[in-house]
Write a protein that holds these residues in place. Structure first.
Motif, mmCIF file in Angstrom:
data_model
loop_
_atom_site.group_PDB
_atom_site.id
_atom_site.type_symbol
_atom_site.label_atom_id
_atom_site.label_comp_id
_atom_site.label_asym_id
_atom_site.label_seq_id
_atom_site.Cartn_x
_atom_site.Cartn_y
_atom_site.Cartn_z
ATOM 1 N N GLN A 38 0.404 -1.281 0.679
ATOM 2 C CA GLN A 38 0.036 -0.043 -0.051
ATOM 3 C C GLN A 38 0.875 1.284 -0.236
ATOM 4 O OE1 GLN A 38 -3.028 0.277 2.898
ATOM 5 N NE2 GLN A 38 -4.357 -1.078 2.308
ATOM 6 N N VAL A 39 0.635 2.001 -0.833
ATOM 7 C CA VAL A 39 1.573 3.319 -1.243
ATOM 8 C C VAL A 39 0.212 4.332 0.001
ATOM 9 C CG1 VAL A 39 2.390 5.188 -2.810
ATOM 10 C CG2 VAL A 39 1.897 2.729 -3.473
ATOM 11 N N PRO A 40 1.255 5.229 0.654
ATOM 12 C CA PRO A 40 0.011 6.432 0.996
ATOM 13 C C PRO A 40 -0.057 7.308 0.027
ATOM 14 C CG PRO A 40 2.206 5.870 3.005
ATOM 15 C CD PRO A 40 2.217 5.328 1.194
ATOM 16 N N PHE A 41 -1.378 7.227 0.125
ATOM 17 C CA PHE A 41 -2.078 8.600 -0.831
ATOM 18 C C PHE A 41 -3.278 8.461 -0.160
ATOM 19 C CE2 PHE A 41 -3.905 9.618 -5.380
ATOM 20 C CZ PHE A 41 -2.724 9.614 -6.084
ATOM 21 N N PRO A 163 -7.974 9.452 -8.028
ATOM 22 C CA PRO A 163 -6.498 10.475 -8.277
ATOM 23 C C PRO A 163 -5.869 9.473 -8.502
ATOM 24 C CG PRO A 163 -7.785 11.276 -6.772
ATOM 25 C CD PRO A 163 -8.740 9.972 -7.226
ATOM 26 N N GLY A 164 -5.622 7.948 -7.581
ATOM 27 C CA GLY A 164 -4.862 7.030 -8.275
ATOM 28 C C GLY A 164 -4.856 6.560 -8.555
ATOM 29 N N GLU A 165 -5.779 6.343 -9.739
ATOM 30 C CA GLU A 165 -5.619 5.233 -10.568
ATOM 31 C C GLU A 165 -5.729 6.184 -11.857
ATOM 32 O OE1 GLU A 165 -6.385 2.054 -10.864
ATOM 33 O OE2 GLU A 165 -6.575 2.420 -9.029
ATOM 34 N N GLY A 166 -5.571 7.187 -11.313
ATOM 35 C CA GLY A 166 -4.793 8.292 -12.064
ATOM 36 C C GLY A 166 -3.314 8.853 -12.262
ATOM 37 N N VAL A 167 -2.799 8.429 -11.522
ATOM 38 C CA VAL A 167 -1.120 8.723 -10.830
ATOM 39 C C VAL A 167 -0.968 7.665 -11.878
ATOM 40 C CG1 VAL A 167 0.543 8.164 -9.412
ATOM 41 C CG2 VAL A 167 -1.766 9.611 -9.208
ATOM 42 N N LYS A 168 -1.583 6.214 -11.513
ATOM 43 C CA LYS A 168 -1.060 5.116 -12.756
ATOM 44 C C LYS A 168 -1.199 4.502 -13.679
ATOM 45 C CE LYS A 168 -3.806 2.496 -8.971
ATOM 46 N NZ LYS A 168 -4.486 1.849 -8.122
ATOM 47 N N ILE A 169 -1.986 5.293 -14.653
ATOM 48 C CA ILE A 169 -2.098 5.924 -15.976
ATOM 49 C C ILE A 169 -1.127 6.343 -16.624
ATOM 50 C CG2 ILE A 169 -3.458 7.018 -17.908
ATOM 51 C CD1 ILE A 169 -5.806 5.881 -16.209
ATOM 52 N N ALA A 170 -0.637 7.691 -15.361
ATOM 53 C CA ALA A 170 0.599 8.433 -15.895
ATOM 54 C C ALA A 170 1.637 7.929 -16.203
ATOM 55 C CB ALA A 170 0.672 9.661 -15.244
ATOM 56 N N LEU A 171 1.607 7.056 -14.763
ATOM 57 C CA LEU A 171 2.810 5.759 -15.067
ATOM 58 C C LEU A 171 3.221 4.560 -16.202
ATOM 59 C CD1 LEU A 171 5.171 5.252 -13.722
ATOM 60 C CD2 LEU A 171 3.813 3.018 -11.584
ATOM 61 N N ALA A 172 2.171 4.373 -16.521
ATOM 62 C CA ALA A 172 1.858 3.603 -17.343
ATOM 63 C C ALA A 172 2.384 4.227 -18.891
ATOM 64 C CB ALA A 172 0.844 2.456 -17.941
#
Length: 185
Positions: A38-41, A163-172
């Motif tokens: 788990q990443v604090p977010f 917000p977290g899913e947005g970060v993961k999409i940006a990472l991808a």
């Protein structure tokens, strides 16, 4: 059909049965690990589980990607500790059931895009991952909605995760085209 990232990394050859089995085992192991980190977010802690699901689809293609997620779900159903907070058939029928079903369909969908050459650029990665995320979130919130009502499902099972899913999409979008450039060398 285009070669997948996995096929390209394995010299562009069709994956042998042994390579496919190893890919599935590696994928389920990576997915299990991602569920427990788990990443604090804000507003909710973030796991990398959906990121790994979609990357499996992007790297393996529709058939092998879906097979990997199906193997992961079977491992969880059998009681192996691969999910974030539980295991077994009862857990899989609980509040996370829609998200788990979404994992399978999303990996297949992102894999379908990958089989057609998507995921090699930022734009095509964005398209594929947005489609995959939409499937996961729609099935997850839909399942919650059937049990707790639409308003509560959206408030607790959709909006906090955006917000977290947005970060993961940006990472991808940053990572997948780089992996393709590496694979082509």
């Amino acid at each position: 059909m285009n070669a997948t990232l996995a096929e390209t990394l394995w010299s562009g050859l069709a994956l042998s049965r042994l390579n496919k089995v190893l890919a599935v085992l590696a994928g389920t192991a990576l997915l299990a690990v991602s569920a427990h980190i788990q990443v604090p977010f804000w507003p909710v802690p973030m796991t990398m589980q959906t990121f790994v699901v979609l990357m499996i689809g992007a790297a393996f293609g529709a058939r092998l990607g879906a097979a990997t997620i199906l193997a992961y779900l079977i491992e969880g159903a059998l009681g192996l500790p691969v999910f974030a907070t539980g295991a077994g058939f009862a857990y899989m029928a609980g509040p996370t059931a829609g998200y788990l079903a979404g994992f399978l369909l999303a990996a297949a969908l992102v894999g379908w895009f990958a089989d057609r050459g998507h995921g090699r650029s930022v734009l095509t990665t964005l398209m594929a991952f947005l489609a995959g995320e939409a499937v996961i979130l729609a099935l997850g919130a839909g399942w919650l909605s059937a049990h707790f009502g639409a308003e509560k499902a959206i408030a607790t099972g959709l909006l906090p995760f955006l917000p977290g899913e947005g970060v993961k999409i940006a990472l991808a979008c940053a990572l997948l085209p780089v992996l393709w450039r590496f694979a082509r060398r």
